[in-house]
Design a protein around this motif. Structure first.
Motif, PDB file in Angstrom:
ATOM      1  N   UNK A 260       0.834  -1.194   0.000  1.00 25.30           N
ATOM      2  CA  UNK A 260       0.000   0.000   0.000  1.00 25.30           C
ATOM      3  C   UNK A 260       0.873   1.250   0.000  1.00 25.30           C
ATOM      4  N   UNK A 261       1.945   1.248   0.757  1.00 25.90           N
ATOM      5  CA  UNK A 261       2.839   2.401   0.782  1.00 25.90           C
ATOM      6  C   UNK A 261       3.431   2.653  -0.616  1.00 25.90           C
ATOM      7  N   UNK A 262       3.813   1.520  -1.270  1.00 26.14           N
ATOM      8  CA  UNK A 262       4.411   1.668  -2.613  1.00 26.14           C
ATOM      9  C   UNK A 262       3.364   2.171  -3.596  1.00 26.14           C
ATOM     10  N   UNK A 263       2.142   1.618  -3.475  1.00 27.49           N
ATOM     11  CA  UNK A 263       1.081   2.022  -4.411  1.00 27.49           C
ATOM     12  C   UNK A 263       0.675   3.468  -4.200  1.00 27.49           C
ATOM     13  N   UNK A 264       0.827   3.954  -3.017  1.00 29.96           N
ATOM     14  CA  UNK A 264       0.406   5.321  -2.738  1.00 29.96           C
ATOM     15  C   UNK A 264       1.543   6.331  -2.936  1.00 29.96           C
ATOM     16  N   UNK A 265       2.673   5.842  -3.337  1.00 27.78           N
ATOM     17  CA  UNK A 265       3.789   6.767  -3.587  1.00 27.78           C
ATOM     18  C   UNK A 265       3.453   7.631  -4.810  1.00 27.78           C
ATOM     19  N   UNK A 266       3.695   8.941  -4.702  1.00 29.62           N
ATOM     20  CA  UNK A 266       3.364   9.859  -5.786  1.00 29.62           C
ATOM     21  C   UNK A 266       4.163   9.501  -7.036  1.00 29.62           C
ATOM     22  N   UNK A 267       3.468   9.746  -8.130  1.00 29.30           N
ATOM     23  CA  UNK A 267       4.132   9.439  -9.401  1.00 29.30           C
ATOM     24  C   UNK A 267       5.406  10.257  -9.532  1.00 29.30           C
TER      25      UNK A 267
ATOM     26  N   UNK B 251      13.794   2.983  -0.155  1.00 29.52           N
ATOM     27  CA  UNK B 251      14.561   1.729  -0.143  1.00 29.52           C
ATOM     28  C   UNK B 251      14.220   0.870   1.066  1.00 29.52           C
ATOM     29  N   UNK B 252      13.987   1.508   2.210  1.00 33.63           N
ATOM     30  CA  UNK B 252      13.739   0.710   3.418  1.00 33.63           C
ATOM     31  C   UNK B 252      12.413  -0.038   3.323  1.00 33.63           C
ATOM     32  N   UNK B 253      11.514   0.540   2.506  1.00 31.77           N
ATOM     33  CA  UNK B 253      10.235  -0.152   2.335  1.00 31.77           C
ATOM     34  C   UNK B 253      10.442  -1.454   1.571  1.00 31.77           C
ATOM     35  N   UNK B 254      11.227  -1.315   0.507  1.00 27.39           N
ATOM     36  CA  UNK B 254      11.496  -2.519  -0.292  1.00 27.39           C
ATOM     37  C   UNK B 254      12.259  -3.548   0.537  1.00 27.39           C
ATOM     38  N   UNK B 255      13.230  -3.051   1.330  1.00 28.97           N
ATOM     39  CA  UNK B 255      14.021  -3.965   2.182  1.00 28.97           C
ATOM     40  C   UNK B 255      13.118  -4.668   3.194  1.00 28.97           C
ATOM     41  N   UNK B 256      12.228  -3.894   3.833  1.00 29.36           N
ATOM     42  CA  UNK B 256      11.327  -4.486   4.826  1.00 29.36           C
ATOM     43  C   UNK B 256      10.384  -5.480   4.182  1.00 29.36           C
TER      44      UNK B 256
ATOM     45  N   UNK C  11       8.211  -8.476  -6.274  1.00 27.11           N
ATOM     46  CA  UNK C  11       9.642  -8.156  -6.181  1.00 27.11           C
ATOM     47  C   UNK C  11      10.300  -8.340  -7.550  1.00 27.11           C
ATOM     48  N   UNK C  12       9.947  -9.410  -8.252  1.00 28.01           N
ATOM     49  CA  UNK C  12      10.544  -9.667  -9.574  1.00 28.01           C
ATOM     50  C   UNK C  12      10.142  -8.573 -10.568  1.00 28.01           C
ATOM     51  N   UNK C  13       8.935  -8.031 -10.420  1.00 29.97           N
ATOM     52  CA  UNK C  13       8.486  -6.972 -11.332  1.00 29.97           C
ATOM     53  C   UNK C  13       8.984  -5.605 -10.879  1.00 29.97           C
ATOM     54  N   UNK C  14       9.753  -5.611  -9.868  1.00 32.39           N
ATOM     55  CA  UNK C  14      10.336  -4.380  -9.318  1.00 32.39           C
ATOM     56  C   UNK C  14       9.238  -3.374  -8.991  1.00 32.39           C
ATOM     57  N   UNK C  15       8.120  -4.013  -8.513  1.00 32.91           N
ATOM     58  CA  UNK C  15       6.995  -3.225  -8.055  1.00 32.91           C
ATOM     59  C   UNK C  15       6.418  -2.333  -9.152  1.00 32.91           C
ATOM     60  N   UNK C  16       6.498  -2.820 -10.409  1.00 31.21           N
ATOM     61  CA  UNK C  16       5.864  -2.064 -11.505  1.00 31.21           C
ATOM     62  C   UNK C  16       4.359  -2.192 -11.363  1.00 31.21           C
ATOM     63  N   UNK C  17       3.666  -1.154 -11.641  1.00 33.44           N
ATOM     64  CA  UNK C  17       2.196  -1.080 -11.503  1.00 33.44           C
ATOM     65  C   UNK C  17       1.801  -1.510 -10.096  1.00 33.44           C
ATOM     66  N   UNK C  18       2.239  -0.765  -9.105  1.00 33.72           N
ATOM     67  CA  UNK C  18       2.023  -1.150  -7.721  1.00 33.72           C
ATOM     68  C   UNK C  18       0.551  -1.207  -7.328  1.00 33.72           C
ATOM     69  N   UNK C  19      -0.284  -0.389  -8.022  1.00 32.58           N
ATOM     70  CA  UNK C  19      -1.706  -0.402  -7.643  1.00 32.58           C
ATOM     71  C   UNK C  19      -2.313  -1.756  -7.959  1.00 32.58           C
ATOM     72  N   UNK C  20      -1.974  -2.237  -9.182  1.00 31.04           N
ATOM     73  CA  UNK C  20      -2.502  -3.568  -9.556  1.00 31.04           C
ATOM     74  C   UNK C  20      -1.964  -4.644  -8.635  1.00 31.04           C
ATOM     75  N   UNK C  21      -0.655  -4.515  -8.295  1.00 27.87           N
ATOM     76  CA  UNK C  21      -0.063  -5.494  -7.370  1.00 27.87           C
ATOM     77  C   UNK C  21      -0.772  -5.475  -6.005  1.00 27.87           C
TER      78      UNK C  21
END
Length: 650
Positions: free
Chosen positions: A70-77, A83-88, A134-144
């Protein structure tokens, strides 16, 4: 061992101990079941904790991954994901995979197969979605985020449902165990109670059985004791006498048997009561028991007033010494002091062995003959068996059988002995004495009077003598014009009823005989009977006008004190005082005392057995009024006496 256990259980203490042991066993079994139930409950509660922690960790990690998406999906365009989010996210995914493996192990051991399979599939899909992000490098985070959110909801639902079903299954299993343990507990209690009931019933049955057996044994022992022992004295009884004699005869021992009879025991019971009579028997039994104990013998109570002693064979004088201690006794019972005399017969095994008649029955018969002889000889209380006793006993039995027939055949006759006034030698009367002419010879009164007394035939003989004597003297008085007196002896048996009063009154009336000329002589033994009854009969006889004489004073049971209690007109002093009167100062002293007392009581004194002029002079000097004896003539039949009377008158 079983018998001893049964006897123990049959006692109250044994029963209480057994019930206590059973109660402790039941309490211990119930306590052990309770402990097992508590352990199962604790184990059940503890067994759920690791599984729940694994499930909660899985759910927490899934929520953590969803939160990071949710944090990644809500990140502004245009802005980069921190980085810490991805690490966590990556760290949470690794932890989720690790806990997923643990949860798989839980699923494998689970009983809810369907629920665990769906939960495991949804968890794998959720992990796969996270890896894809993770493999998609969080592309299209909303869909994820939307895709992951769907996997998350399904996974959480299936895991929670899995644990809910697992809890229900385990609760059902625990409840089943609980019910099983409760049933087991109830079964233990029921079994223990049943055992206690059965045990109590067994104990009661055993107690009853043992009680009956013990009671039977006690009864048998008591019956055996009574069969061998006299309950009043505690001495062995008659049956044991046969055993004692047979045992000694079998062992070829020399011994002597003494048979003891309490003289006039019936009068003791009548005068003092049966309680005093029992006390006399117990006191005598104690003395006999002591004698037997010191001599190594046995004392036996044969019943009523008869005892026996079985003793080693001493010399005859030793046996006599033993008997002297029991021939006469003084026994006190409360306020009563009773003087007891015994008659004793003795038989020795040596005498019967020499005759060839040594046996149990032979010893008993021999000692019974000796006792019978002791009773027959009133002056002897101790007689030892000899073969001659058999002949005398047979002769007495023959005489006894002949007495009734002799009365019918007029074989008995009256002899008259003069009674004189000592002052001038004048014959004032006669004593009537019975004689028996049998088979051509005259039998001494000493031979048949005791037999007649024993069989109560003496009553008939006394009345016969009384009638003949009074008729004869009445005839002489009419012929001579004199007033001769007549004395007649009466047995103590006449004083058991009032028949003698009627007989004397009828005789005096029929013959018109002066009552004052008739003297009835009684012995001291009459005073040992019912004293009040005897006094009443004597008073009635005195009222008729006849005189009462106390015969043979000093030779029987009484003392000088009896002179004050009996209303007698005359006192006859026994010949035993006269035989030694010339030489013995002691005999003179006793005679003087008797004369003083009798004279003071207003009695005339007659001295029997005077044979010499010197004896007559001495007794006259002491104040004696009258005399009787061979000095003036022996007892003679009526015909000879009549001749003497007529010569004197002429």
């Amino acid at each position: 061992m079983i018998a001893r256990l049964s006897r123990l259980l049959a006692t109250t203490r044994g029963t209480m101990v057994a019930l206590g042991i059973m109660t402790l066993f039941a309490a211990f079994a119930a306590y052990e079941v309770h402990v097992v139930r508590q352990k199962l409950a604790i184990q059940g509660n503890h067994s759920e904790a690791p599984e729940l922690r694994t499930g909660i960790a899985v759910l927490t990690l899934i929520d953590r991954l969803h939160y990071r998406l949710q944090e990644i999906a809500w990140t502004e365009d245009g802005r980069a994901v921190p980085k810490h989010v991805i690490t966590d996210f990556a760290g949470a995914l690794r932890n989720l995979e690790r806990y997923a493996d643990r949860l798989s192990e839980v699923f494998e051991s689970s009983g809810t197969v369907a629920a665990s399979g769906r939960a495991e599939e949804n968890l794998a899909a959720t992990i796969a979605a996270a890896k894809a992000a993770i493999e998609a490098d969080f592309a299209d985070p909303v869909t994820l985020e939307v895709t992951f959110s769907g996997h998350r909801e399904r996974t959480k639902y299936t895991i929670i449902r899995y644990f809910h079903l697992l809890a229900e299954e385990r609760e059902a299993a625990f409840l089943k165990q609980e019910r099983t343990l409760a049933f087991f507990t109830a079964s233990i209690y029921a079994a223990v109670l049943a055992m206690l009931g059965a045990f109590s019933a067994l104990v009661l049955v055993l107690r009853r059985e043992v009680g009956i057996r013990i009671g039977r044994e006690k009864a048998e022992r008591h019956a055996e004791y009574l069969s061998r022992t006299d309950p009043l004295t505690g001495l062995p009884n008659r049956s044991q006498l046969h055993h004692f004699l047979g045992d000694r005869i079998t062992r070829f021992e020399d011994f002597q048997l003494l048979l003891i009879d309490v003289s006039r025991f019936g009068e003791i019971n009548e005068r003092y009561g049966h309680a005093t009579g029992d006390a006399v028997l117990r006191a005598l039994s104690e003395r006999l028991r002591a004698l037997a104990g010191r001599s190594g013998g046995e004392a036996v109570h044969l019943g009523a007033d008869e005892f026996a002693l079985v003793l080693p064979l001493f010399a005859q004088e030793d046996g006599s010494q033993i008997c002297s201690s029991i021939e006469e006794m003084s026994i006190r019972d409360g306020t009563n002091r009773v003087f007891v005399k015994t008659a004793i017969g003795r038989a020795g095994s040596d005498t019967l062995r020499a005759e060839g008649h040594l046996s149990t029955d032979g010893m008993i018969r021999a000692v019974e003959l000796a006792l019978s002889e002791a009773k027959y000889r009133s002056h002897e209380q101790f007689v030892t068996y000899t073969p001659e006793l058999e002949q005398r006993h047979a002769r007495r039995r023959e005489l006894l059988d002949s007495i009734p027939r002799a009365i019918e055949d007029d074989e008995f006759f009256v002899a008259f002995q003069p009674k004189v006034d000592l002052a001038d030698g004048y014959v004032y009367g006669f004593e009537a004495l019975i004689r028996w002419r049998h088979q051509g010879r005259v039998i001494s009164p000493a031979d048949f009077l005791p037999l007649a007394e024993e069989t109560r035939l003496i009553v008939d003989l006394d009345l016969l003598v009384l009638g003949d004597a009074v008729r004869q003297v009445a005839s002489w008085n009419r012929v001579t014009g004199r007033d001769y007196a007549i004395s007649v002896n009466l047995s103590a048996l006449h004083f058991s009823n009032r028949d003698i009063v009627t007989a004397v009154a009828d005789l005096l009336a029929d013959l018109d005989f002066n009552p004052s000329l008739l003297t009835l002589e009684i012995t001291e033994t009459v005073m040992l009977d019912d004293w009040e009854g005897v006094q009443a009969i004597l008073a009635d006889l005195s009222a008729l006008g006849v005189k009462i004489s106390l015969d043979d004073f000093g030779t029987g049971y009484s003392s000088l004190a009896y002179l004050r209690r009996i209303s007698a007109d005359e006192l006859k002093i026994d010949r035993s005082f006269v035989t030694e009167i010339e030489q013995s100062s002691e005999a003179q002293f006793v005679l003087d005392a008797i004369v003083d007392i009798a004279t003071g009581l207003g009695m005339k004194i007659v001295v029997e057995g005077i044979e010499t002029e010197e004896q007559a002079r001495i007794v006259s000097g002491f104040g004696c009024d009258r005399g009787q004896g061979y000095l003036w003539g022996a007892p003679k039949p009526a015909g000879e006496t009549e001749v003497a009377i007529l010569e004197a008158v002429a």
